[in-house]
Design an enzyme around this catalytic site. Structure first.
Site, short mmCIF file in Angstrom:
data_model
loop_
_atom_site.label_atom_id
_atom_site.label_comp_id
_atom_site.label_asym_id
_atom_site.label_seq_id
_atom_site.Cartn_x
_atom_site.Cartn_y
_atom_site.Cartn_z
N ASP A 38 0.87 -1.18 0.00
CA ASP A 38 0.00 0.00 0.00
C ASP A 38 0.91 1.23 0.00
O ASP A 38 2.07 1.13 0.42
CB ASP A 38 -0.90 0.01 1.25
CG ASP A 38 -2.18 0.82 1.05
OD1 ASP A 38 -3.27 0.23 1.01
OD2 ASP A 38 -2.07 2.06 0.92
N TYR A 157 -12.67 8.28 -13.11
CA TYR A 157 -12.81 7.02 -12.36
C TYR A 157 -13.51 5.97 -13.21
O TYR A 157 -13.05 4.83 -13.33
CB TYR A 157 -13.58 7.27 -11.05
CG TYR A 157 -13.72 6.04 -10.19
CD1 TYR A 157 -12.72 5.67 -9.30
CD2 TYR A 157 -14.85 5.22 -10.27
CE1 TYR A 157 -12.84 4.53 -8.51
CE2 TYR A 157 -14.98 4.09 -9.49
CZ TYR A 157 -13.97 3.75 -8.60
OH TYR A 157 -14.09 2.62 -7.83
#
Ligand SMILES: NC(=O)c1ccc[n+]([C@@H]2O[C@H](COP(=O)([O-])OP(=O)(O)OC[C@H]3O[C@@H](n4cnc5c(N)ncnc54)[C@H](O)[C@@H]3O)[C@@H](O)[C@H]2O)c1
Length: 250
Positions: A38, A157
């Protein structure tokens, strides 16, 4: 049903997020070894702790999916700590809500780079390794927005996630002959850190439009990902699987 995941090495990108943590726990509970990357190192480490807590071996490090050097360093660390990689879950992503009228090119590029280019970079790096062993499985997270266009989501997106659906098919054609399966999932609106900041009326409207009458839970997405990644889904390839409470049926 035995998913055959014991000692399989699973890489989860963006694994410190809500869907990622749920994947880490469910894979680990099924006996897999879980590696979490991450951009938020502490979140990745917390996810690895949760995987260890249910009995699995786990590894965590910081890696930005858009940075090829980060990705290569992370994958070398995974192989040294846990062994060769069997499964990749392309989960990292960011959300952006903005009208096309107001969207800057920088806004467009940032979302495309993380949500789509990041899937390309991680998949290419992992496929090189999987092809040497002629086995493996990749599951990426696309979105309902990629199928229907942005409603609350921005055009960037939605287009990035439509790109993930298409990239999944290209990867599947490339990797299938090497014995490697590639699929993606299209979650609807799932109750996570990504959607919790949405305005209450937008979330309520999505619930009203969903035949099951509620938002999804991250574990409901994670369980499908784990199934698709496993040998239990051995003839599912190049597919996109909807997890949306019936808001889109096609
Ligand atoms: N929540 C939903 O309704 C929903 C719906 C459809 C698809 N998705 C997708 O599911 C995935 C997981 O989302 P979530 O809901 O768990 O959100 P989340 O925000 O909890 O998790 C996303 C994770 O990605 C990480 N990340 C962001 N940029 C990164 C980068 N450059 N490199 C590495 N990691 C990075 C974040 O730090 C975070 O931990 C995302 O790809 C998202 O687009 C979510």
């Amino acid at each position: 049903m035995d998913l055959g995941l014991r000692d399989r090495v699973v890489v989860i990108t963006g694994g410190g997020g809500d869907i990622g943590v749920n994947c880490a726990e469910i894979f680990a509970a099924d006996g897999a070894r879980v590696a979490v990357s991450d951009v938020r190192l502490e979140a990745a480490m917390r996810a690895a702790d949760r995987a260890r807590a249910v009995g699995g071996r786990a590894y965590a490090d910081r890696a930005d999916v858009t940075d090829i050097q980060d990705v290569e360093r992370f994958l070398s660390g995974v192989e040294a700590a846990l062994g060769p990689i069997d499964i990749l879950v392309n989960n990292a992503g960011i959300f952006h809500s903005c009208s096309i009228d107001d969207m800057s090119v920088a806004d467009w590029n940032r979302v495309m780079e993380i949500n789509l280019t990041g899937v390309f970079i991680f998949s290419q790096a992992v496929l090189r390794r999987m092809k040497q062993r002629r086995r493996g499985s990749i599951v990426s997270i696309a979105s309902l927005a990629g199928q229907v266009g942005g409603i609350h989501a921005g055009a960037n997106y939605a287009a990035s996630k439509a790109g993930v659906i298409s990239l999944t098919k290209s990867l599947a054609k490339n990797a299938g002959p090497s014995g490697i399966r590639v699929n993606c999932v299209n979650p609807g609106v799932i109750d996570t850190a990504m959607t919790q900041p949405w305005p209450a009326d937008v979330r309520a409207n999505m619930e009203r439009q969903t035949p099951l009458g509620r938002l999804g839970r991250p574990d409901e997405v994670a369980r499908v990902i784990v199934f698709l990644a496993s040998d239990a889904a051995s003839f599912i390839h190049g597919a996109h699987v909807d997890i949306n409470g019936g808001i889109l049926m096609d």
